[in-house]
Design a protein around this motif. Structure first.
Motif, PDB file in Angstrom:
ATOM      1  N   GLU A  16       0.816  -1.233   0.000  1.00 43.73           N
ATOM      2  CA  GLU A  16       0.000   0.000   0.000  1.00 43.73           C
ATOM      3  C   GLU A  16       0.849   1.283   0.000  1.00 43.73           C
ATOM      4  OE1 GLU A  16      -2.329  -0.025   3.947  1.00 43.73           O
ATOM      5  OE2 GLU A  16      -1.509  -2.030   3.878  1.00 43.73           O
ATOM      6  N   VAL A  17       1.965   1.279   0.706  1.00 43.75           N
ATOM      7  CA  VAL A  17       2.775   2.510   0.680  1.00 43.75           C
ATOM      8  C   VAL A  17       3.531   2.654  -0.652  1.00 43.75           C
ATOM      9  CG1 VAL A  17       2.982   2.748   3.200  1.00 43.75           C
ATOM     10  CG2 VAL A  17       4.776   1.517   1.953  1.00 43.75           C
ATOM     11  N   THR A  18       3.933   1.509  -1.215  1.00 44.03           N
ATOM     12  CA  THR A  18       4.641   1.556  -2.503  1.00 44.03           C
ATOM     13  C   THR A  18       3.717   2.060  -3.604  1.00 44.03           C
ATOM     14  OG1 THR A  18       5.940  -0.327  -1.737  1.00 44.03           O
ATOM     15  CG2 THR A  18       6.150   0.254  -4.055  1.00 44.03           C
ATOM     16  N   ALA A  19       2.439   1.677  -3.524  1.00 40.94           N
ATOM     17  CA  ALA A  19       1.473   2.143  -4.524  1.00 40.94           C
ATOM     18  C   ALA A  19       1.421   3.673  -4.529  1.00 40.94           C
ATOM     19  CB  ALA A  19       0.097   1.557  -4.234  1.00 40.94           C
ATOM     20  N   GLU A  20       1.463   4.272  -3.344  1.00 37.77           N
ATOM     21  CA  GLU A  20       1.417   5.743  -3.255  1.00 37.77           C
ATOM     22  C   GLU A  20       2.701   6.359  -3.811  1.00 37.77           C
ATOM     23  OE1 GLU A  20      -1.552   7.049  -2.599  1.00 37.77           O
ATOM     24  OE2 GLU A  20      -2.057   4.924  -2.407  1.00 37.77           O
ATOM     25  N   ALA A  21       3.836   5.730  -3.504  1.00 40.14           N
ATOM     26  CA  ALA A  21       5.120   6.251  -4.012  1.00 40.14           C
ATOM     27  C   ALA A  21       5.147   6.186  -5.533  1.00 40.14           C
ATOM     28  CB  ALA A  21       6.273   5.449  -3.412  1.00 40.14           C
ATOM     29  N   GLN A  22       4.622   5.090  -6.072  1.00 37.58           N
ATOM     30  CA  GLN A  22       4.607   4.943  -7.532  1.00 37.58           C
ATOM     31  C   GLN A  22       3.685   5.989  -8.168  1.00 37.58           C
ATOM     32  OE1 GLN A  22       4.012   0.911  -8.887  1.00 37.58           O
ATOM     33  NE2 GLN A  22       3.582   1.579 -10.981  1.00 37.58           N
ATOM     34  N   LYS A  23       2.563   6.218  -7.519  1.00 34.72           N
ATOM     35  CA  LYS A  23       1.604   7.224  -7.987  1.00 34.72           C
ATOM     36  C   LYS A  23       2.272   8.602  -8.036  1.00 34.72           C
ATOM     37  CE  LYS A  23      -2.126   8.306  -5.287  1.00 34.72           C
ATOM     38  NZ  LYS A  23      -3.179   7.833  -4.357  1.00 34.72           N
ATOM     39  N   VAL A  24       3.051   8.895  -7.014  1.00 33.13           N
ATOM     40  CA  VAL A  24       3.736  10.188  -6.950  1.00 33.13           C
ATOM     41  C   VAL A  24       4.803  10.271  -8.050  1.00 33.13           C
ATOM     42  CG1 VAL A  24       5.299  11.596  -5.536  1.00 33.13           C
ATOM     43  CG2 VAL A  24       3.229  10.603  -4.513  1.00 33.13           C
ATOM     44  N   LEU A  25       5.534   9.180  -8.271  1.00 32.54           N
ATOM     45  CA  LEU A  25       6.533   9.181  -9.354  1.00 32.54           C
ATOM     46  C   LEU A  25       5.858   9.391 -10.704  1.00 32.54           C
ATOM     47  CD1 LEU A  25       9.016   6.339  -8.296  1.00 32.54           C
ATOM     48  CD2 LEU A  25       9.528   8.785  -8.504  1.00 32.54           C
ATOM     49  N   GLU A  26       4.693   8.788 -10.883  1.00 27.00           N
ATOM     50  CA  GLU A  26       3.963   8.969 -12.144  1.00 27.00           C
ATOM     51  C   GLU A  26       3.535  10.421 -12.316  1.00 27.00           C
ATOM     52  OE1 GLU A  26       1.195   5.764 -11.658  1.00 27.00           O
ATOM     53  OE2 GLU A  26       2.472   4.386 -12.805  1.00 27.00           O
ATOM     54  N   ALA A  27       3.154  11.038 -11.205  1.00 28.98           N
ATOM     55  CA  ALA A  27       2.771  12.455 -11.277  1.00 28.98           C
ATOM     56  C   ALA A  27       3.985  13.323 -11.647  1.00 28.98           C
ATOM     57  CB  ALA A  27       2.189  12.902  -9.936  1.00 28.98           C
TER      58      ALA A  27
END
Ligand code: IPM
Ligand code: MG
Length: 365
Positions: A16-27
């Motif tokens: 769950e925390v990695t999903a957020e980090a990946q989302k931020v990298l995509e942004a």
């Protein structure tokens, strides 16, 4: 063209925390027009269950062929059996060793709006800003002999604190390079009065520091340091130390920040200049007790993504965009449960990620 990022989510709150980090990298990629290609693989307990090994050869190959690795966390009670050596953590050791990730960088800072979350008094933690450089592929974790055996008197076991000149020199260089962009002070922590390996450590550190006349290197004994770290944390800038000491002191240092949920890390295979293959992970573990509840703090993972941009992709401006977004969201009063206090706005793991993404989309540059 673009960058390849291996994503190893792992166990517990890792996914769950990695999903957020990946989302931020995509942004960030969208905002600043970079091509980021993510490729996922199981690691740790998740890999033990599905592939019979915590770190499969093909996953290692994937990591070797990537520009950077984003990792969540590994481990959990499900795989905690003291009798077996097949543990999720082995995935970390294999990655560290085979990718030669010898320098573990762990920045710890006290955010002004979170000083009340530290158990230490505000006047002690205010202004604390330290980068730990922990040696990661040698020392007690890997030194030989390392074994356990039976004797007529009972069972025995040994681990060895072993360091070569080369292993010490390269990690001290990482610390000196980092200090150049900061207050130019490095404290090397050892146990010189009791350990031969520490005497070599201190000697080599002193020699390496001669290559950096602009950096002030001093030495401190580990026991003294453990006390100074919580009594007078603002006196430290960059701290370099062995694998075992670094493991212990970075958890101790987490009390300065107020929550483990805020602390990122980078494990590098070279100097922190230019583009270096690295692995990026929050320093908190898999926290199985709160997994899947949506209350984990994703900021450590998100800040690890910032380090990924900085050290593996050499995108300093983009890295800072994330760090500025994190500070700004905290200033706006949003908090996950671990850092919540009365008068602030409690958000979930995902909402915190969304808030950071919104800040990045609005960033100038
Ligand atoms: C860390 C962790 C690991 C370590 C464990 C999970 C083996 O505590 O990265 O600090 O000791 O290196
Ligand atoms: Mg640790």
């Amino acid at each position: 063209m673009g960058y390849r990022i291996a994503v190893l989510r792992g166990d517990g709150i890792g996914p769950e925390v990695t999903a957020e980090a990946q989302k931020v990298l995509e942004a960030v990629a969208g905002r600043f027009q970079h091509g980021l290609h993510f490729e996922e693989a199981p690691v740790g307990g998740a890999a033990l269950d599905t592939m019979g090994t915590p770190m499969a050869d093909e996953t290692l190959t994937l990591c070797q062929g990537s520009d950077a690795i984003l990792l969540g966390a590994v481990g959990g009670p499900k795989w905690d059996d003291a009798r077996t050596d097949l543990r999720p953590e082995q995935a970390l050791f294999r990655l560290r060793k085979e990718l030669n990730l010898f320098a573990n960088i762990r920045p710890v800072m006290s955010y002004p709006m979170l000083v009340d979350k530290s158990p230490l008094r505000p006047e002690i933690v205010t202004g604390a800003d330290i980068i730990f450089v922990r040696e990661l592929t040698g020392g007690l974790y890997f030194g030989q002999p390392k074994k356990r055996w039976e004797t007529p008197q009972g069972r025995r076991a040994v681990d060895s604190e072993e360091y070569s000149e080369h292993e010490i020199a390269r990690v001290v260089r990482v610390a000196c390079e980092l200090a150049r962009n900061r207050r130019r002070m490095v404290v090397s922590v050892d146990k010189f009065n009791a350990l031969i390996s520490s005497r070599l450590w201190r000697q080599v550190a002193t020699e390496v520091a001669e290559e950096y006349p602009d950096v002030d290197l001093s030495h401190m004994l580990a026991d003294t340091f453990s006390m100074q770290l919580i009594m007078n944390p603002t006196r430290f800038d960059v701290v370099v130390t062995t694998n075992m000491f670094g493991d212990i002191f970075t958890d101790e240092a987490a009390v300065l920040a107020g929550s483990m949920g805020l602390l990122p890390s980078a494990s590098l295979s070279g100097l922190p200049t230019g583009r270096t293959l690295g692995l990026y992970e929050p320093i908190h573990g898999s926290a199985p007790d709160i997994a899947g509840e949506g209350i984990a703090n994703p900021l450590a993972a998100i800040l690890s993504a910032a380090l990924l941009l900085r050290y593996s992709l050499d995108l300093e401006f983009e890295a800072q965009a994330i760090e500025v977004a994190v500070t700004s969201v905290l200033e706006d009063g949003y908090r996950t449960s671990d850092i919540y206090s009365e008068g602030t706005k409690r958000v979930t793991t995902q909402e915190m990620g969304d808030l950071i993404v919104a800040k990045i989309r609005a960033a100038k540059g």
